[in-house]
Write a protein that holds these residues in place. Structure first.
Motif, PDB file in Angstrom:
ATOM      1  N   TYR A 135       0.889  -1.171  -0.107  1.00 53.53           N
ATOM      2  CA  TYR A 135      -0.147  -0.082   0.105  1.00 53.53           C
ATOM      3  C   TYR A 135       0.899   1.215  -0.047  1.00 53.53           C
ATOM      4  O   TYR A 135       0.987   2.002   1.122  1.00 53.53           O
ATOM      5  CB  TYR A 135      -1.002  -0.117   1.264  1.00 53.53           C
ATOM      6  CG  TYR A 135      -2.055   0.890   1.259  1.00 53.53           C
ATOM      7  CD1 TYR A 135      -2.869   0.978   0.120  1.00 53.53           C
ATOM      8  CD2 TYR A 135      -1.995   1.887   2.141  1.00 53.53           C
ATOM      9  CE1 TYR A 135      -3.911   2.078   0.465  1.00 53.53           C
ATOM     10  CE2 TYR A 135      -3.149   2.776   2.145  1.00 53.53           C
ATOM     11  CZ  TYR A 135      -4.169   2.807   1.356  1.00 53.53           C
ATOM     12  OH  TYR A 135      -5.047   3.883   1.097  1.00 53.53           O
TER      13      TYR A 135
ATOM     14  N   ARG B 106      -1.207   2.627  -4.296  1.00 57.20           N
ATOM     15  CA  ARG B 106      -1.964   3.357  -2.951  1.00 57.20           C
ATOM     16  C   ARG B 106      -3.080   4.480  -3.815  1.00 57.20           C
ATOM     17  O   ARG B 106      -4.191   4.629  -3.444  1.00 57.20           O
ATOM     18  CB  ARG B 106      -1.102   4.079  -2.061  1.00 57.20           C
ATOM     19  CG  ARG B 106      -1.549   4.626  -0.803  1.00 57.20           C
ATOM     20  CD  ARG B 106      -0.757   5.101   0.251  1.00 57.20           C
ATOM     21  NE  ARG B 106      -1.288   5.941   1.110  1.00 57.20           N
ATOM     22  CZ  ARG B 106      -1.549   7.333   0.965  1.00 57.20           C
ATOM     23  NH1 ARG B 106      -1.046   7.781   0.100  1.00 57.20           N
ATOM     24  NH2 ARG B 106      -2.092   7.952   2.053  1.00 57.20           N
TER      25      ARG B 106
ATOM     26  N   ILE C  91      -5.918   2.945  -5.393  1.00 56.10           N
ATOM     27  CA  ILE C  91      -6.890   2.132  -4.437  1.00 56.10           C
ATOM     28  C   ILE C  91      -7.524   3.544  -3.875  1.00 56.10           C
ATOM     29  O   ILE C  91      -8.879   3.560  -3.516  1.00 56.10           O
ATOM     30  CB  ILE C  91      -6.258   1.595  -3.189  1.00 56.10           C
ATOM     31  CG1 ILE C  91      -5.573   0.318  -3.997  1.00 56.10           C
ATOM     32  CG2 ILE C  91      -7.070   1.426  -2.148  1.00 56.10           C
ATOM     33  CD1 ILE C  91      -4.771  -0.600  -3.010  1.00 56.10           C
TER      34      ILE C  91
ATOM     35  N   LEU D 155     -10.205   4.508  -6.134  1.00 57.11           N
ATOM     36  CA  LEU D 155     -11.386   3.367  -6.117  1.00 57.11           C
ATOM     37  C   LEU D 155     -12.311   3.734  -5.223  1.00 57.11           C
ATOM     38  O   LEU D 155     -13.537   3.065  -5.153  1.00 57.11           O
ATOM     39  CB  LEU D 155     -10.619   2.002  -6.115  1.00 57.11           C
ATOM     40  CG  LEU D 155      -9.885   1.420  -7.239  1.00 57.11           C
ATOM     41  CD1 LEU D 155      -9.419   0.128  -6.852  1.00 57.11           C
ATOM     42  CD2 LEU D 155     -10.712   1.577  -8.454  1.00 57.11           C
ATOM     43  N   LYS D 156     -12.080   4.550  -4.041  1.00 54.12           N
ATOM     44  CA  LYS D 156     -12.893   4.644  -3.003  1.00 54.12           C
ATOM     45  C   LYS D 156     -13.951   5.727  -3.351  1.00 54.12           C
ATOM     46  O   LYS D 156     -14.801   5.693  -2.634  1.00 54.12           O
ATOM     47  CB  LYS D 156     -12.143   5.062  -1.735  1.00 54.12           C
ATOM     48  CG  LYS D 156     -11.371   3.824  -1.259  1.00 54.12           C
ATOM     49  CD  LYS D 156     -10.848   4.274   0.178  1.00 54.12           C
ATOM     50  CE  LYS D 156      -9.969   2.939   0.600  1.00 54.12           C
ATOM     51  NZ  LYS D 156     -10.585   1.683   0.786  1.00 54.12           N
TER      52      LYS D 156
ATOM     53  N   ALA E  67     -11.994   0.224 -11.484  1.00 54.90           N
ATOM     54  CA  ALA E  67     -11.727  -0.832 -10.890  1.00 54.90           C
ATOM     55  C   ALA E  67     -11.449  -2.286 -11.953  1.00 54.90           C
ATOM     56  O   ALA E  67     -10.813  -3.204 -11.566  1.00 54.90           O
ATOM     57  CB  ALA E  67     -12.974  -0.957  -9.864  1.00 54.90           C
TER      58      ALA E  67
ATOM     59  N   GLN F 215     -16.126  -1.192  -4.284  1.00 57.69           N
ATOM     60  CA  GLN F 215     -14.913  -1.387  -5.389  1.00 57.69           C
ATOM     61  C   GLN F 215     -14.483  -2.887  -5.075  1.00 57.69           C
ATOM     62  O   GLN F 215     -13.934  -3.475  -6.214  1.00 57.69           O
ATOM     63  CB  GLN F 215     -13.971  -0.479  -4.862  1.00 57.69           C
ATOM     64  CG  GLN F 215     -13.022  -0.835  -3.683  1.00 57.69           C
ATOM     65  CD  GLN F 215     -13.657  -0.430  -2.320  1.00 57.69           C
ATOM     66  OE1 GLN F 215     -14.983  -0.220  -2.028  1.00 57.69           O
ATOM     67  NE2 GLN F 215     -13.098  -0.186  -1.173  1.00 57.69           N
ATOM     68  N   SER F 216     -14.682  -3.530  -3.896  1.00 50.99           N
ATOM     69  CA  SER F 216     -14.057  -4.993  -3.965  1.00 50.99           C
ATOM     70  C   SER F 216     -14.876  -5.913  -4.973  1.00 50.99           C
ATOM     71  O   SER F 216     -14.516  -6.906  -5.487  1.00 50.99           O
ATOM     72  CB  SER F 216     -14.343  -5.441  -2.395  1.00 50.99           C
ATOM     73  OG  SER F 216     -13.248  -4.689  -1.689  1.00 50.99           O
TER      74      SER F 216
ATOM     75  N   ASP G  36      -9.708  -4.630  -1.228  1.00 48.94           N
ATOM     76  CA  ASP G  36      -8.770  -3.828  -1.942  1.00 48.94           C
ATOM     77  C   ASP G  36      -7.439  -3.706  -1.096  1.00 48.94           C
ATOM     78  O   ASP G  36      -6.184  -3.824  -1.520  1.00 48.94           O
ATOM     79  CB  ASP G  36      -9.288  -2.346  -2.229  1.00 48.94           C
ATOM     80  CG  ASP G  36      -9.974  -1.642  -0.927  1.00 48.94           C
ATOM     81  OD1 ASP G  36      -9.943  -2.442   0.121  1.00 48.94           O
ATOM     82  OD2 ASP G  36     -10.335  -0.793  -1.199  1.00 48.94           O
ATOM     83  N   VAL G  37      -7.526  -3.420   0.379  1.00 49.65           N
ATOM     84  CA  VAL G  37      -6.617  -3.281   1.204  1.00 49.65           C
ATOM     85  C   VAL G  37      -6.584  -4.150   2.537  1.00 49.65           C
ATOM     86  O   VAL G  37      -7.751  -4.248   2.832  1.00 49.65           O
ATOM     87  CB  VAL G  37      -6.373  -1.771   1.622  1.00 49.65           C
ATOM     88  CG1 VAL G  37      -4.986  -1.689   2.483  1.00 49.65           C
ATOM     89  CG2 VAL G  37      -6.448  -1.051   0.554  1.00 49.65           C
TER      90      VAL G  37
ATOM     91  N   LEU H  59      -5.585  -6.183  -3.141  1.00 51.95           N
ATOM     92  CA  LEU H  59      -4.608  -5.387  -4.192  1.00 51.95           C
ATOM     93  C   LEU H  59      -3.381  -4.821  -3.418  1.00 51.95           C
ATOM     94  O   LEU H  59      -2.220  -5.079  -3.743  1.00 51.95           O
ATOM     95  CB  LEU H  59      -5.568  -3.981  -4.322  1.00 51.95           C
ATOM     96  CG  LEU H  59      -6.333  -4.161  -5.836  1.00 51.95           C
ATOM     97  CD1 LEU H  59      -6.991  -2.696  -5.962  1.00 51.95           C
ATOM     98  CD2 LEU H  59      -5.759  -4.475  -6.970  1.00 51.95           C
TER      99      LEU H  59
END
Ligand SMILES: [Zn+2]
Length: 202
Positions: A45, A50, A53, A56-57, A65, A105-106, A169-170, A197
């Protein structure tokens, strides 16, 4: 753009030194008991990963995505194929945070990964299983009904003792994916492998 030069722990995806055997975990996760059986990452990350990601939020980045997940799948297929993944499940949004966001996003990542692997994406697997877990809050008759519903879900066999790829994602501590993996196990999954990710390393 997304290069991951460092080897990572097979169990928690944290960065480890070269030539370290991580079949039993690494110093970061050896004391943890996880309901998942292994973890893969695209990278750590930081840097461009990063940035992606964080983007993507925000809502309306579903297209991004899909692009990221396609690149991710391409890089990870040689790792994923030997695992015999039977289905892909995204971490539900409510397990993360209730962002006021137009999509999960996931879920967008999971859908594209599932397509690349040629397996179903089971968006509702966890929510379905979820009804079975908060029995402590139910009165006895309702609790009984709840158990019956649970075994019904298992007989439905959507997870069928097979290997599930759980997508997030994280991952930071792993507690969220642990909780979701436990539900998937309760719902009949044979093995749960987490695909993230990025691994955030504190
Ligand atoms: Zn580890």
């Amino acid at each position: 753009m997304f290069t991951d030069p460092n080897p990572s722990c097979e169990r928690c995806a944290a960065t480890v030194g070269p030539y370290v055997n991580t079949a039993d975990g690494c110093p970061r996760c050896r004391g943890e008991s996880f309901a998942f059986d292994g973890a893969l990452r695209l990278g750590t990350y930081e840097g461009p990963l990063r940035e992606v990601i964080l983007r993507l939020k925000h809502a309306h980045n579903e297209g991004l995505a899909e692009i990221v997940a396609a690149a991710w799948a391409e890089r990870s297929l040689d790792k994923l194929h030997p695992l015999s993944i039977a289905s892909v499940v995204p971490v539900p949004l409510h397990w993360w945070r209730r962002w006021q966001r137009g999509y999960n996003q996931s879920e967008a990542l999971a859908r594209t990964l599932a397509q690349s692997l040629g397996v179903p994406c089971q968006t509702h697997a966890v929510r379905r299983v979820r009804r079975t877990v908060s029995q402590a809050n139910l009165s006895l008759p309702a609790g009984r009904e709840n158990v019956r519903g649970a075994s019904g879900a298992r007989r439905g066999g959507t997870l069928g003792r097979k290997t599930v790829l759980l997508v997030d994602d994280v991952m930071t501590t792993g507690r969220t994916v642990h909780e979701v993996a436990r539900e998937l196990r309760n719902g009949g999954a044979g093995r749960v492998i987490v695909a993230m990710l990025a691994r955030a390393e504190m």
